[in-house]
Design a protein around this motif. Structure first.
Motif, PDB file in Angstrom:
ATOM      1  N   LYS A  80      59.478  24.080  96.888  1.00 35.42           N
ATOM      2  CA  LYS A  80      59.018  25.136  97.797  1.00 35.42           C
ATOM      3  C   LYS A  80      58.863  26.432  97.009  1.00 35.42           C
ATOM      4  N   THR A  81      57.931  27.268  97.458  1.00 34.05           N
ATOM      5  CA  THR A  81      57.736  28.560  96.805  1.00 34.05           C
ATOM      6  C   THR A  81      57.759  29.667  97.852  1.00 34.05           C
ATOM      7  N   ILE A  82      58.060  30.853  97.373  1.00 28.65           N
ATOM      8  CA  ILE A  82      58.049  32.056  98.204  1.00 28.65           C
ATOM      9  C   ILE A  82      57.525  33.182  97.327  1.00 28.65           C
ATOM     10  N   THR A  83      56.815  34.120  97.918  1.00 28.85           N
ATOM     11  CA  THR A  83      56.294  35.233  97.126  1.00 28.85           C
ATOM     12  C   THR A  83      57.325  36.367  97.101  1.00 28.85           C
ATOM     13  N   PRO A  84      57.249  37.211  96.072  1.00 36.63           N
ATOM     14  CA  PRO A  84      58.142  38.377  96.047  1.00 36.63           C
ATOM     15  C   PRO A  84      57.996  39.223  97.312  1.00 36.63           C
ATOM     16  N   GLU A  85      56.769  39.320  97.832  1.00 37.75           N
ATOM     17  CA  GLU A  85      56.532  40.113  99.038  1.00 37.75           C
ATOM     18  C   GLU A  85      57.291  39.523 100.230  1.00 37.75           C
ATOM     19  N   GLU A  86      57.279  38.179 100.348  1.00 40.34           N
ATOM     20  CA  GLU A  86      58.000  37.521 101.442  1.00 40.34           C
ATOM     21  C   GLU A  86      59.507  37.733 101.320  1.00 40.34           C
ATOM     22  N   VAL A  87      60.015  37.670 100.085  1.00 38.38           N
ATOM     23  CA  VAL A  87      61.451  37.912  99.869  1.00 38.38           C
ATOM     24  C   VAL A  87      61.797  39.339 100.283  1.00 38.38           C
ATOM     25  N   LYS A  88      60.965  40.291  99.846  1.00 32.62           N
ATOM     26  CA  LYS A  88      61.209  41.702 100.176  1.00 32.62           C
ATOM     27  C   LYS A  88      61.217  41.910 101.687  1.00 32.62           C
ATOM     28  N   GLU A  97      68.621  45.507  82.794  1.00 28.67           N
ATOM     29  CA  GLU A  97      67.703  46.570  83.198  1.00 28.67           C
ATOM     30  C   GLU A  97      67.570  46.639  84.709  1.00 28.67           C
ATOM     31  N   ASP A  98      67.327  45.479  85.329  1.00 27.80           N
ATOM     32  CA  ASP A  98      67.178  45.506  86.774  1.00 27.80           C
ATOM     33  C   ASP A  98      67.231  44.106  87.379  1.00 27.80           C
ATOM     34  N   MET A  99      67.779  44.071  88.573  1.00 35.08           N
ATOM     35  CA  MET A  99      67.836  42.851  89.364  1.00 35.08           C
ATOM     36  C   MET A  99      67.568  43.240  90.812  1.00 35.08           C
ATOM     37  N   ILE A 100      67.236  42.233  91.626  1.00 33.91           N
ATOM     38  CA  ILE A 100      67.159  42.468  93.060  1.00 33.91           C
ATOM     39  C   ILE A 100      68.591  42.648  93.552  1.00 33.91           C
ATOM     40  N   PRO A 101      68.873  43.713  94.313  1.00 31.70           N
ATOM     41  CA  PRO A 101      70.237  43.890  94.823  1.00 31.70           C
ATOM     42  C   PRO A 101      70.679  42.627  95.569  1.00 31.70           C
ATOM     43  N   LYS A 102      71.926  42.250  95.402  1.00 32.72           N
ATOM     44  CA  LYS A 102      72.536  41.072  96.034  1.00 32.72           C
ATOM     45  C   LYS A 102      72.215  39.761  95.323  1.00 32.72           C
ATOM     46  N   SER A 162      58.724  35.667  85.496  1.00 34.87           N
ATOM     47  CA  SER A 162      57.363  35.403  85.969  1.00 34.87           C
ATOM     48  C   SER A 162      57.247  34.192  86.891  1.00 34.87           C
ATOM     49  N   GLY A 163      58.314  33.406  87.025  1.00 33.73           N
ATOM     50  CA  GLY A 163      58.270  32.221  87.884  1.00 33.73           C
ATOM     51  C   GLY A 163      58.301  30.905  87.130  1.00 33.73           C
ATOM     52  N   GLY A 164      58.200  30.946  85.809  1.00 35.97           N
ATOM     53  CA  GLY A 164      58.193  29.718  85.010  1.00 35.97           C
ATOM     54  C   GLY A 164      59.567  29.095  84.854  1.00 35.97           C
ATOM     55  N   ARG A 165      60.516  29.898  84.338  1.00 35.11           N
ATOM     56  CA  ARG A 165      61.888  29.377  84.165  1.00 35.11           C
ATOM     57  C   ARG A 165      62.499  29.019  85.509  1.00 35.11           C
ATOM     58  N   SER A 166      62.262  29.871  86.519  1.00 36.85           N
ATOM     59  CA  SER A 166      62.840  29.588  87.831  1.00 36.85           C
ATOM     60  C   SER A 166      62.262  28.290  88.387  1.00 36.85           C
ATOM     61  N   GLY A 167      61.005  27.997  88.075  1.00 41.79           N
ATOM     62  CA  GLY A 167      60.405  26.739  88.512  1.00 41.79           C
ATOM     63  C   GLY A 167      61.116  25.543  87.911  1.00 41.79           C
ATOM     64  N   ARG A 168      61.458  25.650  86.613  1.00 48.88           N
ATOM     65  CA  ARG A 168      62.175  24.552  85.953  1.00 48.88           C
ATOM     66  C   ARG A 168      63.579  24.400  86.518  1.00 48.88           C
ATOM     67  N   VAL A 169      64.244  25.524  86.785  1.00 50.86           N
ATOM     68  CA  VAL A 169      65.581  25.466  87.387  1.00 50.86           C
ATOM     69  C   VAL A 169      65.492  24.839  88.776  1.00 50.86           C
ATOM     70  N   MET A 174      59.949  38.636  88.743  1.00 55.54           N
ATOM     71  CA  MET A 174      60.218  40.075  88.778  1.00 55.54           C
ATOM     72  C   MET A 174      59.002  40.891  88.350  1.00 55.54           C
ATOM     73  N   LEU A 175      58.044  40.260  87.689  1.00 54.45           N
ATOM     74  CA  LEU A 175      56.818  40.985  87.320  1.00 54.45           C
ATOM     75  C   LEU A 175      56.079  41.454  88.565  1.00 54.45           C
ATOM     76  N   GLU A 176      56.181  40.692  89.654  1.00 55.03           N
ATOM     77  CA  GLU A 176      55.460  41.039  90.880  1.00 55.03           C
ATOM     78  C   GLU A 176      56.380  41.629  91.947  1.00 55.03           C
ATOM     79  N   TRP A 177      57.649  41.831  91.611  1.00 57.61           N
ATOM     80  CA  TRP A 177      58.611  42.357  92.589  1.00 57.61           C
ATOM     81  C   TRP A 177      58.387  43.849  92.769  1.00 57.61           C
ATOM     82  N   THR A 178      58.170  44.285  94.017  1.00 56.22           N
ATOM     83  CA  THR A 178      57.959  45.712  94.281  1.00 56.22           C
ATOM     84  C   THR A 178      59.101  46.298  95.106  1.00 56.22           C
ATOM     85  N   GLY A 179      60.085  45.479  95.413  1.00 55.70           N
ATOM     86  CA  GLY A 179      61.208  45.938  96.234  1.00 55.70           C
ATOM     87  C   GLY A 179      62.249  46.673  95.430  1.00 55.70           C
TER      88      GLY A 179
END
Length: 104
Positions: free
Chosen positions: A5-13, A35-40, A68-75, A93-98
Motif C-alpha cells: 500500500k502507498t500513501i502520499t506525503p500530502e495524505e499523511v499531513k 536535520e529533520d523528521m516528521i514530529p511523532k 524519496s520512497g525507495g528504501r521505505s519501499g524495500r522495508v 521527505m523530499l515531497e513532505w511539506t508538513g
C-alpha cells in the motif's frame, strides 16, 4: 506477494492535521534524521529494522518513510513478508511539506 500500500506525503499531513493517530517509522540514516523528521515519527534505520521487530505490533498499521520512497519501499516489502501491516509514503521527505523537527 501482496501489493504494498502507498500513501502520499500530502495524505499523511492531512491525517495528522485531523488528529489521526498514525504510526510513522522513519528508516533514514542518523545524519538524515538529525536535520529533520516528521514530529511523532519513530526512527529505526533501514538496516536495523529486523532487530526491532519485537517493538512492532502486527495489529497496527505503520507508515514507512525515507528520503524519496525507495528504501521505505524495500522495508515495506520486508515487513509485509513478516506479516506486518505497512504502507509506503511515496515521495518521502523530499515531497513532505508538513511540520518538521530535528531528531531529539
Amino acid at each position: 506477494m501482496s501489493e504494498i500500500k502507498t500513501i502520499t506525503p500530502e495524505e499523511v499531513k492531512t491525517q495528522l492535521s485531523e488528529g489521526v493517530n498514525l504510526h510513522l517509522i522513519d528508516v533514514r540514516e542518523d545524519d538524515e534524521v538529525a536535520e529533520d523528521m516528521i514530529p511523532k515519527a519513530v526512527h529505526i534505520k533501514m538496516g536495523e529494522v529486523p532487530e526491532h521487530l519485537d517493538q512492532l505490533d502486527k495489529d497496527k498499521e505503520y507508515i514507512i518513510i525515507c528520503r524519496s520512497g525507495g528504501r521505505s519501499g524495500r522495508v515495506c516489502e520486508y515487513l509485509n513478508e513478516q506479516g506486518y501491516n505497512v504502507t509506503n509514503m511515496v515521495g518521502g521527505m523530499l515531497e513532505w511539506t508538513g511540520p518538521r523537527e530535528p531528531k531529539l
